[in-house]
Enzyme design. Structure first.
Site, PDB file in Angstrom:
ATOM      1  N   LYS A  18      13.329  33.625  15.804  1.00 52.24           N
ATOM      2  CA  LYS A  18      12.587  32.543  16.446  1.00 52.24           C
ATOM      3  C   LYS A  18      11.139  32.528  15.986  1.00 52.24           C
ATOM      4  CE  LYS A  18      15.510  32.567  20.586  1.00 52.24           C
ATOM      5  NZ  LYS A  18      15.566  32.826  22.035  1.00 52.24           N
ATOM      6  N   SER A  40      17.425  30.737  27.183  1.00 52.52           N
ATOM      7  CA  SER A  40      16.086  31.102  26.727  1.00 52.52           C
ATOM      8  C   SER A  40      15.082  29.940  26.744  1.00 52.52           C
ATOM      9  CB  SER A  40      16.154  31.694  25.315  1.00 52.52           C
ATOM     10  OG  SER A  40      16.648  30.746  24.401  1.00 52.52           O
ATOM     11  N   VAL A  98      23.505  36.431   4.274  1.00 51.67           N
ATOM     12  CA  VAL A  98      22.415  37.410   4.212  1.00 51.67           C
ATOM     13  C   VAL A  98      22.823  38.660   3.427  1.00 51.67           C
ATOM     14  CG1 VAL A  98      21.335  36.623   6.340  1.00 51.67           C
ATOM     15  CG2 VAL A  98      23.080  38.394   6.447  1.00 51.67           C
ATOM     16  N   GLY A  99      24.082  38.717   2.961  1.00 52.41           N
ATOM     17  CA  GLY A  99      24.484  39.833   2.106  1.00 52.41           C
ATOM     18  C   GLY A  99      25.295  40.899   2.786  1.00 52.41           C
ATOM     19  N   GLY A 118      24.986  39.394  11.337  1.00 54.76           N
ATOM     20  CA  GLY A 118      23.917  38.520  10.865  1.00 54.76           C
ATOM     21  C   GLY A 118      24.451  37.163  10.455  1.00 54.76           C
ATOM     22  N   PRO A 119      23.567  36.218  10.178  1.00 56.80           N
ATOM     23  CA  PRO A 119      23.985  34.868   9.791  1.00 56.80           C
ATOM     24  C   PRO A 119      24.708  34.879   8.456  1.00 56.80           C
ATOM     25  CG  PRO A 119      21.641  34.962  10.362  1.00 56.80           C
ATOM     26  CD  PRO A 119      22.113  36.367  10.243  1.00 56.80           C
ATOM     27  N   PRO A 120      25.403  33.785   8.133  1.00 54.48           N
ATOM     28  CA  PRO A 120      26.086  33.710   6.834  1.00 54.48           C
ATOM     29  C   PRO A 120      25.090  33.781   5.682  1.00 54.48           C
ATOM     30  CG  PRO A 120      26.870  31.990   8.319  1.00 54.48           C
ATOM     31  CD  PRO A 120      25.679  32.610   8.976  1.00 54.48           C
TER      32      PRO A 120
END
Length: 786
Positions: free
Chosen positions: A734, A691, A372-373, A368-370
């Site tokens: 998105k 995409s 987020v835990g 996951g992105p930075p």
């Protein structure tokens, strides 16, 4: 005068007549067989077993020929030497497992003339090699030299019995003497084969004389080295004996030295430590070496450090798992908001652990992105299970020795990060977090990702071996948790060993809730403020999220809250101790002017501008695909820092439009008279991926027909040359970004429909979703034709 084999003529004729004209050929890879030599043969190949059976049923004679390449397991006809030895099989033993042991004796030299059979085993016509022996003074001189040299070799060698001198002295034939000596010398196969192939006895003795001289020189050097080693050992033994006497005297006088106490302390640690059998044996062996060393020796510290590492590792020491699912769920909910899928997987693990205590742990990978835990989730797992927690960062690691350690031959050698982590944990079953696994590197020092394959494989890590310890260490009880920002950067063999759990970015409402429950109370405490000294309204938090942060996680949000707390702390120290309430209007007072503007949809439909969606490391965002026409010759210019994949996607979209929509327009020479400029802002941000293909095609069609595009539609999907729409990744991120920007209709690939379940209901109820199979569906729905 030239004579053949100066032996009794009748014996010679009798021996030769026993050799058939055709022999079965047995390739030998580890020896050269000489006449008169007794050779044991172990056969287990079915083809060679059949060869032996046929030979035993006939005249019990086979041809033994040495292979050219000893490593070849199934040599061809051209891969064995031409000259070998006819061997008479004297004894045969067959074992229950099918193997056969033969005992044979070399009869005479033979040469392969022509192969008559290749399968199932080789057969060939052979000719007996006649030895040439010229009775001269030179021959007798060489024979005497060779015999004397061989006697010296026997005397100097510990492996050759003295009886060989008697055997050689009892022989009368120079050729047989040379063969017996060659048989018992420790020569390589190439030299022995040269001796076998040499039919001239004088030339064979010359070769043998040179080989014996070399062997004598080696033996003399070995004796010298052995003598030097013995002197050194005698000196060390004498020193050890004197030291033991000195130790006993000091003990009697009550003056026992510090080294003795140190050795006794190490012995006590080994006795008290819970070690595996292999580890205990290694520690005791190293301690025995240590006792014989001087404390000033360089090896002393190396050996002591090695023992310390063995003793301090948790070989058999483990914590007891807390398998109370209710308590574990409470801990996970206390530490983290939402993340229901991850929490459910952890509770499932505990449930199975209750039913089967010996289960092997899965390798969890949080992607996951930075912010987020991911890392804090690993700590929560350890707290929920009652295990110790260890974390190492893999970011930028390029040396394989960081994982497996250095061998003790290197100065300053240490175990790898895995063993170091286990020593820190002091438990054989910790929760071990490997952070940033997608940022592993590799160079001339090795590939750490390859070294991790054994660590992260439950079928192999029970016998993990660190180069420093050189012992098997059991990692099967460890619960490994890895983290990554991007799934695509994780090496595929590693990814195959892990169970991937994606942690998507948080929506605004989730960030507000996390800030209220966790971030604000933590920062109030860390900045020394009283509980009720600061309050931030929901609208104030929303304003901070929307205009002061741009991230998928909550790391920057916590920093902004920390900034507010510090300013409140300064205010209280200055004497203004009234509670502070931060609202949407007063946020600027603490954080300054807004750092970001919100991504918002276009205010009105526009020709040549489509709304696309993208996923970044910080979550999702919308992007605008702009196209402009100008007089020209059909050239297309693409800008906006687009990567190769996105450029190819734009070219595919252009080809699709020219093939399918240009014939429908009123301007069939549109692309011949116009140049197109395709731009995707912001220009300073690199972009890549396929995409945006549908959005690019829609933009070009809008420009071709001069029709505006709907401003409240956003689209995503990869396009093929035939107009088919392929699935994409990151749909949830998105959609969240499009909803935040005010988009009301989402066009997406039909193959991604199953991912709609992951989108929060509070967002889905505000949006209309249109799944499509072909790009034409998006073009028809987004272009305002009337």
């Amino acid at each position: 005068m030239v004579i053949k084999n100066r032996v009794d003529f009748e014996d010679q004729v009798d021996r030769l007549t026993q050799i058939p004209k055709e022999l079965a050929i047995l390739p030998i890879n580890d020896a050269v067989v000489f006449p008169l030599m007794t050779v044991p043969l172990l056969l287990n190949d079915p083809k060679l077993l059949r060869l032996a059976d046929e030979a035993l049923a006939d005249r019990k004679i086979i041809g033994a020929f040495t292979q050219i390449d000893p490593e070849e397991s199934q040599p061809e006809a051209n891969e064995i030497h031409e000259v070998g030895t006819a061997v008479h099989i004297q004894k045969m033993i067959r074992f229950p497992n099918g193997e056969m042991r033969l005992l044979g004796q070399g009869v005479t030299r033979v040469k392969i003339e022509e192969f008559t059979q290749i399968e199932p085993f080789m057969r060939a016509t052979i000719s007996v090699v006649d030895e040439i022996e010229e009775s001269t003074e030179l021959l007798r001189a060489y024979l005497k030299t060779v015999t004397n040299s061989f006697a010296k070799v026997v005397d100097a060698s510990e492996n050759l019995p003295d009886e060989l001198k008697i055997i050689v002295g009892s022989l009368n034939e120079a050729g047989r003497i040379a063969d017996v000596i060659a048989t018992n010398l420790q020569l390589d196969l190439e030299r022995k084969q040269k001796l076998l192939e040499e039919a001239n006895v004088l030339a064979r003795l010359k070769l043998l004389s040179g080989y014996l001289s070399d062997e004598l020189e080696v033996l003399r050097l070995g004796q010298k080295l052995q003598s030097d080693v013995k002197k050194e050992m005698d000196r060390e033994q004498r020193e050890y004996y004197l030291r033991q006497q000195l130790r006993a005297i000091k003990r009697e006088l009550g003056e026992e030295d510090d080294r003795t106490l140190e050795i006794d302390e190490i012995q006590r640690k080994i006795d008290e430590a819970a070690l595996s059998e292999q580890a205990r044996a290694a520690a005791e062996k190293e301690l025995d070496r240590l006792k014989k060393m001087s404390p000033g020796a360089a090896e002393y510290t190396v050996a002591k450090t090695y023992i310390d590492w063995i003793v301090e590792l948790p070989w058999e020491k483990s914590t007891v798992d807390n398998l109370d699912i209710v308590a574990a769920e409470r801990v996970l909910n206390e530490d983290h908001y939402d993340l229901e899928g991850v929490k459910e997987r952890i509770l499932e693990f505990l449930a199975v652990k209750q039913l089967k205590a010996s289960m092997k742990g899965s390798i969890l990978c949080f992607v996951g992105p930075p912010g987020v835990g991911k890392t804090s989730l690993g700590q929560s797992i350890a707290r929920a299970m009652g295990r110790t927690f260890v974390r190492i960062s893999l970011g930028g690691m390029r040396d394989e020795a960081e994982i497996r350690g250095h061998r003790r031959t290197y100065i300053g050698a240490l175990p790898g990060r895995i063993i170091q982590g286990m020593r820190t944990a002091q438990s054989a079953n910790p929760v071990f977090m490997l952070d940033e696994i997608d940022k592993l590197g590799h160079d001339f020092r090795g590939d750490p990702a390859s070294a991790l394959l054994e660590v992260l494989d439950p079928a192999q890590n029970k016998t993990f071996e660190d180069h420093y310890l050189n012992l098997h260490y059991d990692l099967s009880k460890v619960l490994f948790v890895t983290t990554a920002n991007l799934l695509e950067l994780i090496p595929r063999p590693l990814l195959d060993r892990m169970e991937v759990m994606e942690l998507p970015g948080y929506i605004t409402l989730e960030k507000i809730e996390i800030a209220k429950r966790y971030l604000l109370p933590r920062q109030i405490d860390e900045n020394g403020l009283p509980d009720k000294a600061l309050a931030i309204t929901d609208e104030g938090l929303r304003h901070i999220v929307n205009f002061y942060t741009r991230e998928a996680g909550v790391r920057e949000l916590e920093r902004k809250i920390a900034t507010i707390c510090r300013k409140v702390a300064k205010r209280r120290v200055s004497g203004k101790k009234r509670p502070v309430k931060v609202t949407e209007r007063t946020v600027r007072k603490y954080l300054g002017i807004e750092e970001y503007t919100r991504d918002v949809a276009l205010k009105k439909p526009t020709v040549g501008v489509a709304t696309g969606m993208a996923k970044t490391m910080t979550g999702g965002e919308i992007l605008f695909v702009e196209a402009l026409k100008m007089a020209g010759r059909g050239m297309m210019r693409i800008t906006g820092q687009l990567g190769d994949v996105m450029r190819e996607s734009a070219e595919a979209a252009m080809s699709f439009v020219r093939a399918n929509y240009l014939p429908r327009s009123d301007n069939p020479d549109f692309f011949e008279k116009h140049d197109l400029h395709l731009h995707v802002p912001a220009g300073a941000v690199p972009k890549d991926g396929p995409s945006a293909g549908v959005a690019i095609a829609t933009t070009i069609v809008s420009l071709l027909f001069n029709k505006p595009l709907r401003n409240d539609f956003a689209m995503t999907g990869e396009i093929t040359l035939t107009g088919k729409v392929l699935p994409i990744g990151g749909l949830k991120d998105k959609v969240i970004a499009a909803h935040r920007a005010g988009i009301r209709t989402i066009i997406f690939p039909k193959a991604n429909r199953r991912e709609l379940d992951e989108i929060p209901e509070m967002i889905k109820k505000d949006l209309t979703f249109i799944p499509i199979l072909r790009a034409g569906e998006a073009i028809d729905k987004t272009i305002i034709w009337d």
